[in-house]
Structure formats: structure tokens, C-alpha cells
Write a protein that holds these residues in place. Structure first.
Motif, PDB file in Angstrom:
ATOM      1  N   LEU A   1      32.370  42.216  42.910  1.00 56.24           N
ATOM      2  CA  LEU A   1      32.528  41.669  41.565  1.00 56.24           C
ATOM      3  C   LEU A   1      31.287  41.941  40.722  1.00 56.24           C
ATOM      4  CD1 LEU A   1      34.133  39.688  39.584  1.00 56.24           C
ATOM      5  CD2 LEU A   1      32.706  37.870  40.581  1.00 56.24           C
TER       6      LEU A   1
ATOM      7  N   LEU B   1      36.142  29.683  44.223  1.00 60.46           N
ATOM      8  CA  LEU B   1      37.192  30.671  44.444  1.00 60.46           C
ATOM      9  C   LEU B   1      36.636  31.860  45.215  1.00 60.46           C
ATOM     10  CD1 LEU B   1      38.756  30.712  40.851  1.00 60.46           C
ATOM     11  CD2 LEU B   1      39.626  29.493  42.847  1.00 60.46           C
TER      12      LEU B   1
ATOM     13  N   ILE C   1      36.430  36.028  45.357  1.00 62.45           N
ATOM     14  CA  ILE C   1      36.439  37.079  44.346  1.00 62.45           C
ATOM     15  C   ILE C   1      37.839  37.672  44.204  1.00 62.45           C
ATOM     16  CG2 ILE C   1      35.574  39.394  43.815  1.00 62.45           C
ATOM     17  CD1 ILE C   1      32.898  38.537  45.074  1.00 62.45           C
TER      18      ILE C   1
ATOM     19  N   LEU D   1      32.843  38.495  35.964  1.00 58.88           N
ATOM     20  CA  LEU D   1      32.464  37.104  35.712  1.00 58.88           C
ATOM     21  C   LEU D   1      31.314  37.054  34.729  1.00 58.88           C
ATOM     22  CD1 LEU D   1      32.786  34.071  36.570  1.00 58.88           C
ATOM     23  CD2 LEU D   1      30.964  34.512  38.248  1.00 58.88           C
TER      24      LEU D   1
ATOM     25  N   ILE E   1      31.889  30.742  41.880  1.00 60.52           N
ATOM     26  CA  ILE E   1      31.974  31.829  42.860  1.00 60.52           C
ATOM     27  C   ILE E   1      30.681  31.863  43.660  1.00 60.52           C
ATOM     28  CG2 ILE E   1      31.790  34.351  43.031  1.00 60.52           C
ATOM     29  CD1 ILE E   1      34.616  33.643  42.748  1.00 60.52           C
TER      30      ILE E   1
ATOM     31  N   VAL F   1      38.285  42.830  36.750  1.00 68.17           N
ATOM     32  CA  VAL F   1      37.812  41.496  36.380  1.00 68.17           C
ATOM     33  C   VAL F   1      36.294  41.418  36.568  1.00 68.17           C
ATOM     34  CG1 VAL F   1      37.962  39.028  36.890  1.00 68.17           C
ATOM     35  CG2 VAL F   1      39.994  40.460  37.065  1.00 68.17           C
TER      36      VAL F   1
ATOM     37  N   VAL G   1      34.783  28.710  36.174  1.00 69.86           N
ATOM     38  CA  VAL G   1      34.917  29.368  37.473  1.00 69.86           C
ATOM     39  C   VAL G   1      33.640  29.202  38.289  1.00 69.86           C
ATOM     40  CG1 VAL G   1      35.174  31.610  38.611  1.00 69.86           C
ATOM     41  CG2 VAL G   1      36.550  31.059  36.598  1.00 69.86           C
TER      42      VAL G   1
ATOM     43  N   THR H   1      35.929  34.416  33.169  1.00 72.16           N
ATOM     44  CA  THR H   1      36.267  35.792  33.527  1.00 72.16           C
ATOM     45  C   THR H   1      36.809  36.561  32.335  1.00 72.16           C
ATOM     46  OG1 THR H   1      38.495  35.170  34.260  1.00 72.16           O
ATOM     47  CG2 THR H   1      36.752  35.194  35.929  1.00 72.16           C
TER      48      THR H   1
ATOM     49  N   LEU I   1      40.026  33.266  32.980  1.00 75.60           N
ATOM     50  CA  LEU I   1      39.802  31.977  33.630  1.00 75.60           C
ATOM     51  C   LEU I   1      38.550  31.336  33.047  1.00 75.60           C
ATOM     52  CD1 LEU I   1      40.414  32.852  37.403  1.00 75.60           C
ATOM     53  CD2 LEU I   1      42.009  31.771  35.816  1.00 75.60           C
TER      54      LEU I   1
ATOM     55  N   ASP J   1      40.565  36.278  44.307  1.00 77.05           N
ATOM     56  CA  ASP J   1      41.486  35.375  43.596  1.00 77.05           C
ATOM     57  C   ASP J   1      41.356  35.482  42.082  1.00 77.05           C
ATOM     58  OD1 ASP J   1      42.418  34.315  46.006  1.00 77.05           O
ATOM     59  OD2 ASP J   1      40.892  32.739  46.032  1.00 77.05           O
ATOM     60  N   LEU J   2      40.309  36.124  41.607  1.00 78.24           N
ATOM     61  CA  LEU J   2      40.010  36.102  40.178  1.00 78.24           C
ATOM     62  C   LEU J   2      40.963  36.969  39.364  1.00 78.24           C
ATOM     63  CD1 LEU J   2      36.102  36.263  40.151  1.00 78.24           C
ATOM     64  CD2 LEU J   2      37.587  34.250  40.054  1.00 78.24           C
TER      65      LEU J   2
END
Length: 243
Positions: free
Chosen positions: A52, A5, A7, A92, A19, A90, A17, A82, A14, A9-10
Motif C-alpha cells: 500500500l 483493517l 490492506i 491511504l 492500518i 487504492v 481508516v 483512502t 473510506l 480490505d481497502l
């Protein structure tokens, strides 16, 4: 293979994931207590869409402790999850089942920007940035002595202030507690700093100031570390680098 994905889109909550991003800040690991004590460490990555915060847990922090994870690297994080931080952003999390790949061979380095893409010029900081995080670069123009203060729990804290200037304006920087000891070793008039993830706040008088705490990354840089965009060039600029 889990789809990678962006960043941007987070969203929170979730699972599984993946990234890929360029590391722009790395923080030392810390221990925590409780029924299941352990270690954690944080870093920031960027891609073309956003910045992120990534949190590494327990054994994964060894990559930072051993110096294997550094600013500038491209890293793929797989099978993470997330969460929403206290500020509503958000982040990760990378735990026991997650995987980390440093400088993966199937990734084009040129596709991942540096922190410069998300840098705010001091002259562009307005009331709209108040209580929000910014990334700035500039030269230290004035240093004030470190002060100590007493907290409500009778412990003591430290605060340091200096002025940061770029080609557009200057702004007061306020540094708190353990970050004071870290910066006290490198700060001097004329040094250039890159500050990542600092908060804009209202100054006691008029105007705004930038606050640096444990979640802020600060590094000394040289002019050769910085590249200017051609569109930003104008007559009279010194020490210009373009790519």
C-alpha cells in the motif's frame, strides 16, 4: 478505537481508516503550490495481504524529514482516508486529524512480512505484467551512459539504462530524470539492488523492460539482507541465507 483493517480490505473513499504495516520504501517530502500550498511525502507499507502507498500531508511529513520513519519499522496509521490513484490503485492519506504510531508495543513484528513476500523473480515477468507495477531484486550486470533528451516544452530530461539479473533471468532497466541523478551516485557493475514499485513496459524491440521513475524506490543491498525460502533452494546457488 477504530478497527484495524488489512490492506487487502481497502477500497477508495473510506474514512477513519486504521492500518498497520511494515515500511518497505520511504520517499523524501516535496512542496506543492496553489491556494493551499504545503508539503507531502510518500511511503509504501506491507502486511500479509498486500502492499500500500501511504501519503503524508504537511506537518506529518516531519517524521520523514527528521529521519524518524525508516524502512523496516512497523507503523500504525489511524484516522486516515483512502483515495484511488491515477493507476486505479487504492492509497491511504494521512492528514491533520490522523495519528501515526511507530513500532507499537501491542503488535507482533513477526506478523508483518518484508517486501520479499511481494517480490517477482525476473524470469517470471511476462506480458501479463505489462503496464503493471513489480518489485524486483537483482545484480547490475551492464551499465550504459546517461543520455539527455529535449521535451516538447523545451526543457531537458535524462535517461539511464542498465541490465538487472537474478538467478532466473535478466531484464533491461530504464531510469528517468531525477532518479538518474539519485542512482548515478551508487550504480556500478555487480551492485545488488532492490527495486520497489517499478512499471513493466514493452521494450522498443522485442521483450519487456522495467521503468524506474519518481514513484519507484531503489536501494543498494548486500547478500546478507536477503533471505531465501527453503522451497526455492536448489543445487548450485551461491550466497544463500535462510531463516
Amino acid at each position: 478505537m477504530t478497527p484495524t483493517l488489512s490492506i487487502g480490505d481497502l477500497v477508495p473513499s473510506l474514512s477513519d481508516v486504521s492500518i498497520v504495516g511494515r515500511v518497505v520504501a520511504v520517499f523524501p517530502s516535496k512542496t506543492f503550490d496553489g491556494k493551499r500550498g504545503g508539503r507531502f511525502a510518500g511511503l509504501f507499507i506491507v502486511d500479509e495481504s498486500d502492499i500500500l502507498r501511504v501519503v503524508l500531508w504537511n506537518d506529518k511529513t516531519s517524521l520523514i524529514d527528521d529521519g524518524k520513519m525508516k524502512v523496516g519499522q512497523i507503523i500504525r496509521f489511524s484516522h486516515g482516508y483512502t483515495r484511488e490513484d491515477r493507476g486505479g490503485r487504492v492509497e491511504l492519506h494521512i492528514g491533520e486529524k490522523s495519528q501515526i504510531e511507530i513500532n507499537p508495543r501491542d503488535i507482533q513484528v513477526k506478523d508483518y512480512p518484508t517486501i520479499r513476500k511481494f517480490k517477482t523473480k525476473i524470469g517470471e515477468i511476462t506480458q501479463a505484467h505489462r503496464n503493471k507495477k513489480v518489485n524486483v531484486t537483482g545484480e547490475v550486470k551492464g551499465l550504459f551512459s546517461v543520455s539527455t533528451f529535449a521535451r516538447k516544452d523545451s526543457s531537458s530530461g535524462k535517461v539511464m539504462r542498465f541490465i538487472l539479473s537474478d538467478e532466473t533471468d535478466e531484464i533491461p532497466i530504464v531510469v528517468w530524470n531525477e532518479k538518474v541523478d539519485e542512482l548515478d551516485k551508487i550504480l556500478k557493475d555487480g551492485i545488488r539492488l532492490q527495486i520497489v514499485n517499478a512499471k513493466v513496459k514493452k521494450a522498443l524491440g522485442e521483450g519487456l523492460e522495467i521503468h524506474v521513475d519518481t514513484g519507484t524506490y531503489v536501494e543498494a543491498i548486500t547478500s546478507s539482507d536477503e533471505l531465501s525460502k527453503i522451497v526455492d533452494l536448489k543445487e548450485g546457488l551461491d550466497h544463500v541465507n535462510v531463516e
